[in-house]
Design an enzyme around this catalytic site. Sequence first.
Site, PDB file in Angstrom:
ATOM      1  N   ALA A  21       0.171 -11.598 -17.664  1.00  0.00           N
ATOM      2  CA  ALA A  21      -0.051 -11.341 -19.095  1.00  0.00           C
ATOM      3  C   ALA A  21       1.160 -11.795 -19.903  1.00  0.00           C
ATOM      4  O   ALA A  21       1.017 -12.494 -20.922  1.00  0.00           O
ATOM      5  CB  ALA A  21      -0.334  -9.860 -19.322  1.00  0.00           C
ATOM      6  N   GLY A  22       2.353 -11.411 -19.464  1.00  0.00           N
ATOM      7  CA  GLY A  22       3.570 -11.779 -20.189  1.00  0.00           C
ATOM      8  C   GLY A  22       3.767 -13.288 -20.220  1.00  0.00           C
ATOM      9  O   GLY A  22       4.133 -13.867 -21.249  1.00  0.00           O
ATOM     10  N   ASP A 215       6.607   1.545 -17.516  1.00  0.00           N
ATOM     11  CA  ASP A 215       7.724   1.580 -18.478  1.00  0.00           C
ATOM     12  C   ASP A 215       7.271   1.295 -19.915  1.00  0.00           C
ATOM     13  O   ASP A 215       7.640   2.007 -20.849  1.00  0.00           O
ATOM     14  CB  ASP A 215       8.806   0.540 -18.105  1.00  0.00           C
ATOM     15  CG  ASP A 215       9.306   0.698 -16.688  1.00  0.00           C
ATOM     16  OD1 ASP A 215       8.742   1.514 -15.933  1.00  0.00           O
ATOM     17  OD2 ASP A 215      10.275  -0.004 -16.320  1.00  0.00           O
ATOM     18  N   LEU A 246      -3.134  -3.149   0.081  1.00  0.00           N
ATOM     19  CA  LEU A 246      -4.516  -3.465  -0.295  1.00  0.00           C
ATOM     20  C   LEU A 246      -5.213  -4.389   0.694  1.00  0.00           C
ATOM     21  O   LEU A 246      -4.648  -5.389   1.127  1.00  0.00           O
ATOM     22  CB  LEU A 246      -4.506  -4.141  -1.664  1.00  0.00           C
ATOM     23  CG  LEU A 246      -5.882  -4.548  -2.185  1.00  0.00           C
ATOM     24  CD1 LEU A 246      -6.635  -3.342  -2.694  1.00  0.00           C
ATOM     25  CD2 LEU A 246      -5.770  -5.584  -3.280  1.00  0.00           C
ATOM     26  N   GLU A 249     -11.084  -6.538  -2.140  1.00  0.00           N
ATOM     27  CA  GLU A 249     -12.535  -6.421  -2.245  1.00  0.00           C
ATOM     28  C   GLU A 249     -13.216  -7.710  -1.759  1.00  0.00           C
ATOM     29  O   GLU A 249     -14.382  -7.708  -1.365  1.00  0.00           O
ATOM     30  CB  GLU A 249     -12.889  -6.185  -3.713  1.00  0.00           C
ATOM     31  CG  GLU A 249     -14.298  -5.724  -3.961  1.00  0.00           C
ATOM     32  CD  GLU A 249     -14.403  -5.103  -5.347  1.00  0.00           C
ATOM     33  OE1 GLU A 249     -13.961  -3.950  -5.519  1.00  0.00           O
ATOM     34  OE2 GLU A 249     -14.904  -5.773  -6.259  1.00  0.00           O
ATOM     35  N   ARG A 280     -16.051   0.071  -7.811  1.00  0.00           N
ATOM     36  CA  ARG A 280     -15.048   0.757  -6.997  1.00  0.00           C
ATOM     37  C   ARG A 280     -15.114   2.271  -7.081  1.00  0.00           C
ATOM     38  O   ARG A 280     -14.896   2.958  -6.084  1.00  0.00           O
ATOM     39  CB  ARG A 280     -13.658   0.301  -7.447  1.00  0.00           C
ATOM     40  CG  ARG A 280     -13.415  -1.102  -7.015  1.00  0.00           C
ATOM     41  CD  ARG A 280     -12.115  -1.626  -7.501  1.00  0.00           C
ATOM     42  NE  ARG A 280     -11.998  -3.008  -7.032  1.00  0.00           N
ATOM     43  CZ  ARG A 280     -11.077  -3.855  -7.410  1.00  0.00           C
ATOM     44  NH1 ARG A 280     -10.169  -3.486  -8.292  1.00  0.00           N
ATOM     45  NH2 ARG A 280     -11.043  -5.075  -6.929  1.00  0.00           N
ATOM     46  N   GLU A 372      -2.126  -5.146 -18.034  1.00  0.00           N
ATOM     47  CA  GLU A 372      -2.474  -3.815 -17.512  1.00  0.00           C
ATOM     48  C   GLU A 372      -1.868  -2.670 -18.331  1.00  0.00           C
ATOM     49  O   GLU A 372      -2.418  -1.568 -18.343  1.00  0.00           O
ATOM     50  CB  GLU A 372      -2.040  -3.713 -16.033  1.00  0.00           C
ATOM     51  CG  GLU A 372      -2.608  -2.487 -15.351  1.00  0.00           C
ATOM     52  CD  GLU A 372      -2.432  -2.488 -13.837  1.00  0.00           C
ATOM     53  OE1 GLU A 372      -2.258  -3.576 -13.247  1.00  0.00           O
ATOM     54  OE2 GLU A 372      -2.480  -1.390 -13.257  1.00  0.00           O
ATOM     55  N   SER A 388      -9.292  -7.983 -14.216  1.00  0.00           N
ATOM     56  CA  SER A 388      -7.943  -7.754 -14.722  1.00  0.00           C
ATOM     57  C   SER A 388      -7.198  -9.072 -14.896  1.00  0.00           C
ATOM     58  O   SER A 388      -6.547  -9.313 -15.922  1.00  0.00           O
ATOM     59  CB  SER A 388      -7.172  -6.851 -13.772  1.00  0.00           C
ATOM     60  OG  SER A 388      -5.842  -6.811 -14.176  1.00  0.00           O
TER      61      SER A 388
HETATM   62  C1  LIG Z   1      -2.307  -5.549  -4.577  1.00  0.00           C
HETATM   63  C2  LIG Z   1      -3.076  -5.874  -5.838  1.00  0.00           C
HETATM   64  C3  LIG Z   1      -4.100  -6.808  -5.812  1.00  0.00           C
HETATM   65  C4  LIG Z   1      -4.821  -7.107  -6.970  1.00  0.00           C
HETATM   66  N1  LIG Z   1      -5.826  -8.033  -6.920  1.00  0.00           N
HETATM   67  C5  LIG Z   1      -6.483  -8.346  -8.065  1.00  0.00           C
HETATM   68  C6  LIG Z   1      -7.493  -9.350  -8.059  1.00  0.00           C
HETATM   69  O1  LIG Z   1      -7.783  -9.983  -7.040  1.00  0.00           O
HETATM   70  N2  LIG Z   1      -8.140  -9.622  -9.226  1.00  0.00           N
HETATM   71  C7  LIG Z   1      -7.843  -8.968 -10.391  1.00  0.00           C
HETATM   72  O2  LIG Z   1      -8.445  -9.258 -11.424  1.00  0.00           O
HETATM   73  N3  LIG Z   1      -6.873  -8.024 -10.415  1.00  0.00           N
HETATM   74  C8  LIG Z   1      -6.193  -7.711  -9.283  1.00  0.00           C
HETATM   75  N4  LIG Z   1      -5.205  -6.756  -9.338  1.00  0.00           N
HETATM   76  C9  LIG Z   1      -4.786  -6.236 -10.636  1.00  0.00           C
HETATM   77  C10 LIG Z   1      -3.943  -7.288 -11.346  1.00  0.00           C
HETATM   78  O3  LIG Z   1      -3.197  -8.014 -10.403  1.00  0.00           O
HETATM   79  C11 LIG Z   1      -2.972  -6.656 -12.330  1.00  0.00           C
HETATM   80  O4  LIG Z   1      -3.636  -5.742 -13.154  1.00  0.00           O
HETATM   81  C12 LIG Z   1      -2.345  -7.732 -13.221  1.00  0.00           C
HETATM   82  O5  LIG Z   1      -1.826  -8.766 -12.430  1.00  0.00           O
HETATM   83  C13 LIG Z   1      -1.274  -7.128 -14.086  1.00  0.00           C
HETATM   84  O6  LIG Z   1      -0.596  -8.147 -14.739  1.00  0.00           O
HETATM   85  P1  LIG Z   1       0.453  -7.815 -15.877  1.00  0.00           P
HETATM   86  O7  LIG Z   1       0.997  -9.114 -16.315  1.00  0.00           O
HETATM   87  O8  LIG Z   1      -0.169  -6.934 -16.885  1.00  0.00           O
HETATM   88  O9  LIG Z   1       1.588  -6.943 -15.163  1.00  0.00           O
HETATM   89  P2  LIG Z   1       2.469  -7.183 -13.863  1.00  0.00           P
HETATM   90  O10 LIG Z   1       2.087  -8.359 -13.085  1.00  0.00           O
HETATM   91  O11 LIG Z   1       2.525  -5.858 -13.177  1.00  0.00           O
HETATM   92  O12 LIG Z   1       3.900  -7.511 -14.452  1.00  0.00           O
HETATM   93  C14 LIG Z   1       4.705  -6.560 -15.094  1.00  0.00           C
HETATM   94  C15 LIG Z   1       5.996  -7.228 -15.544  1.00  0.00           C
HETATM   95  O13 LIG Z   1       6.704  -6.331 -16.380  1.00  0.00           O
HETATM   96  C16 LIG Z   1       8.052  -6.297 -15.993  1.00  0.00           C
HETATM   97  N5  LIG Z   1       8.589  -4.990 -16.375  1.00  0.00           N
HETATM   98  C17 LIG Z   1       8.030  -3.777 -16.200  1.00  0.00           C
HETATM   99  N6  LIG Z   1       8.818  -2.830 -16.728  1.00  0.00           N
HETATM  100  C18 LIG Z   1       9.874  -3.460 -17.253  1.00  0.00           C
HETATM  101  C19 LIG Z   1      11.038  -3.023 -17.935  1.00  0.00           C
HETATM  102  N7  LIG Z   1      11.280  -1.752 -18.186  1.00  0.00           N
HETATM  103  N8  LIG Z   1      11.949  -3.952 -18.318  1.00  0.00           N
HETATM  104  C20 LIG Z   1      11.745  -5.274 -18.049  1.00  0.00           C
HETATM  105  N9  LIG Z   1      10.654  -5.736 -17.421  1.00  0.00           N
HETATM  106  C21 LIG Z   1       9.748  -4.833 -17.030  1.00  0.00           C
HETATM  107  C22 LIG Z   1       8.046  -6.550 -14.499  1.00  0.00           C
HETATM  108  O14 LIG Z   1       9.289  -7.022 -14.071  1.00  0.00           O
HETATM  109  C23 LIG Z   1       6.939  -7.599 -14.414  1.00  0.00           C
HETATM  110  O15 LIG Z   1       7.482  -8.855 -14.692  1.00  0.00           O
HETATM  111  C24 LIG Z   1      -4.494  -6.439  -8.181  1.00  0.00           C
HETATM  112  C25 LIG Z   1      -3.458  -5.521  -8.214  1.00  0.00           C
HETATM  113  C26 LIG Z   1      -2.777  -5.216  -7.057  1.00  0.00           C
HETATM  114  C27 LIG Z   1      -1.694  -4.166  -7.130  1.00  0.00           C
END
Ligand SMILES: Cc1cc2nc3c(=O)[nH]c(=O)nc-3n(C[C@H](O)[C@H](O)[C@H](O)COP(=O)(O)OP(=O)(O)OC[C@H]3O[C@@H](n4cnc5c(N)ncnc54)[C@H](O)[C@@H]3O)c2cc1C
Length: 567
Positions: A21-22, A215, A246, A249, A280, A372, A388
């Site tokens: 996302a970021g 956070d 994990l 699925e 799920r 997320e 997601s």
């Molecule tokens: C094992 C696993 C498998 C998955 N498989 C799937 C799938 O197959 N299909 C699907 O659709 N979804 C899947 N999901 C869900 C999906 O991967 C996540 O919901 C999604 O990738 C989240 O992306 P994001 O960019 O929001 O956050 P994240 O990828 O969690 O990234 C968070 C970022 O924020 C940064 N951060 C956090 N707090 C701070 C802070 N205080 N200061 C600085 N930086 C910070 C971290 O360093 C990181 O860079 C899965 C999740 C898991 C755990």
Amino acid sequence: MSGVDVDIITHEILVIGAGLAGQMAALEASRYSDTAVLSKVHPLRSHSVAAQGGVNAPLGNVAPDDWEKHAFDTVKGSDYLADQDSVEILCKNAMTGILEIDSYGAIFDRLPDGRLAQRPFGGGSFPRTCYAGDATGHELMNTLYGELMKNNVRFYEEWLATSLIVEDDICRGMIAINLKNGEAAYFRSKAVIVATGGCGRVYERTTNSHQSTGDGIAMAYRAGAAVCDMEFVQFHPTTLVGTNILISEAARGEGGVLLNAVHERFMERYAPAMKELAPRDIVVRSIQTEINEGRGLGEKGREFVELDLRMLGKDILSQKLPQVYKLARDFANMDAAEECLPVQPAQHYTMGGIRTGNSADSTIRGLFACGECACVSVHGANRLGGNSLAETLVFGKIAGAAALGYIRRKELARIPKAIIERELSSINALFTGGDEHEAEIKKELQKVMWNMVGIFRNDADLTKALKAIRELKAKYANIGVRDECRIFNTELMQAIELGFLLDNAEMIAFGALLRRESRGSHFRTDHPLRDDTNWLRHTILTMKNGTTHADYEPIRITRFRPEARTY
Ligand SMILES: Cc1cc2nc3c(=O)[nH]c(=O)nc-3n(C[C@H](O)[C@H](O)[C@H](O)COP(=O)(O)OP(=O)(O)OC[C@H]3O[C@@H](n4cnc5c(N)ncnc54)[C@H](O)[C@@H]3O)c2cc1C
């Protein structure tokens, strides 16, 4: 000069979080602004990299499909809690999102004619999930990171954001600590995009990485932003016993079945049509019921059920599910082609988060959220697998574009010195704090959440849990960091993260206690039915004078009237 004794780093747009996302947000925002990305871990270690099974888009490459069918499945999967106009945006744009990444060179699996392959996933009426083996997140992350490098986007790696700076209801940047040398800085900006991922680590059993401590949700909540639907926590049906790693699925999508102690394919009783590929929440409750009633395996039949992948054979496993095959071998010492895997449910996804509009805008001006940590809400009470990653691509891009629009003709504000000083002194106070220790409080918190705010919930447990969380918060006020070293002080980092976890846990338990119905992932044994008359609405939490305040907002329904949810 600022007059504030701290480094000041200025960028027009700051993105906190380097997950999918970021990175999507930064790619978009950096086209026309000076954008920087801050991440507490190396960007490519963000939890997104662990995503296995795939990303949804109604391409119709394997069976006829369109955005409306995708939207219907998503809304039904959400137990009718998702906002349908937001779901429309997701489903109409998922295809472009995937094709964009494809055009950057991501290596997706393909059909013999060259089009993207799609596999079945839980709750989907058609094979709709595009994938790169079972390491889809890894592929998407590496591809996007390459694009950001190409565009010279500035990364602040291993910087921990500790608080947002909000003055007059406008976000003016953040405070962050450089973990490499312990020095804090004020990041000054015109807009901030929070993309910090979920808060899975509030639970004892979770598939989430150690960094998923909620956070951004807590920082936004503390800064006065509205937070939505935190009671909806997704548990995943199949995680390896012991580590809760994990098992995607995709394993069931490719044909894997679930068996209880007497080798019965029990999902036939719970979801006769979709069986293992029901959403799920339904599969999780079915497994947990088998375990609770002693039909599982392990001690007294109450630890796990089995996932049988043997019929796929070693060739298909190595070709389509290589990571699953390897994880079973490395972490359970088992050959999935020969043996059934012991699996149990664990926390997996945070459906709630920072309340945003369809432009990723939070309730604070200049503060955006995506991925997320945000709740727009496209997943409602239960997210469908594969949605997601689609959300990160679609709403990440929207957040970047919206922040760009917002900063036009905006000047940087004066430096809010008093707020910065207050935030810095609260970090320093951790070094001169009391006797309580982070690890013990965290362990206790994770147990409380798993035992009392888990898959099956009730009034008595939730009341006890909320009380216990508040007692732990009181203990946290007396926490002390013993390690005085400033270089990679992980004790300091975890102490700060624990504060965020406690806020997230309190919101989850509070929302769950108030919601006297069962919907999607939130199952109340004392209120086992969905109650559309009273509860077809979002829970909106805000912090007022240091305490949590609940409000409600109606669901936005455009096309699909709520109906019974059968599979
Ligand atoms: C094992 C696993 C498998 C998955 N498989 C799937 C799938 O197959 N299909 C699907 O659709 N979804 C899947 N999901 C869900 C999906 O991967 C996540 O919901 C999604 O990738 C989240 O992306 P994001 O960019 O929001 O956050 P994240 O990828 O969690 O990234 C968070 C970022 O924020 C940064 N951060 C956090 N707090 C701070 C802070 N205080 N200061 C600085 N930086 C910070 C971290 O360093 C990181 O860079 C899965 C999740 C898991 C755990």
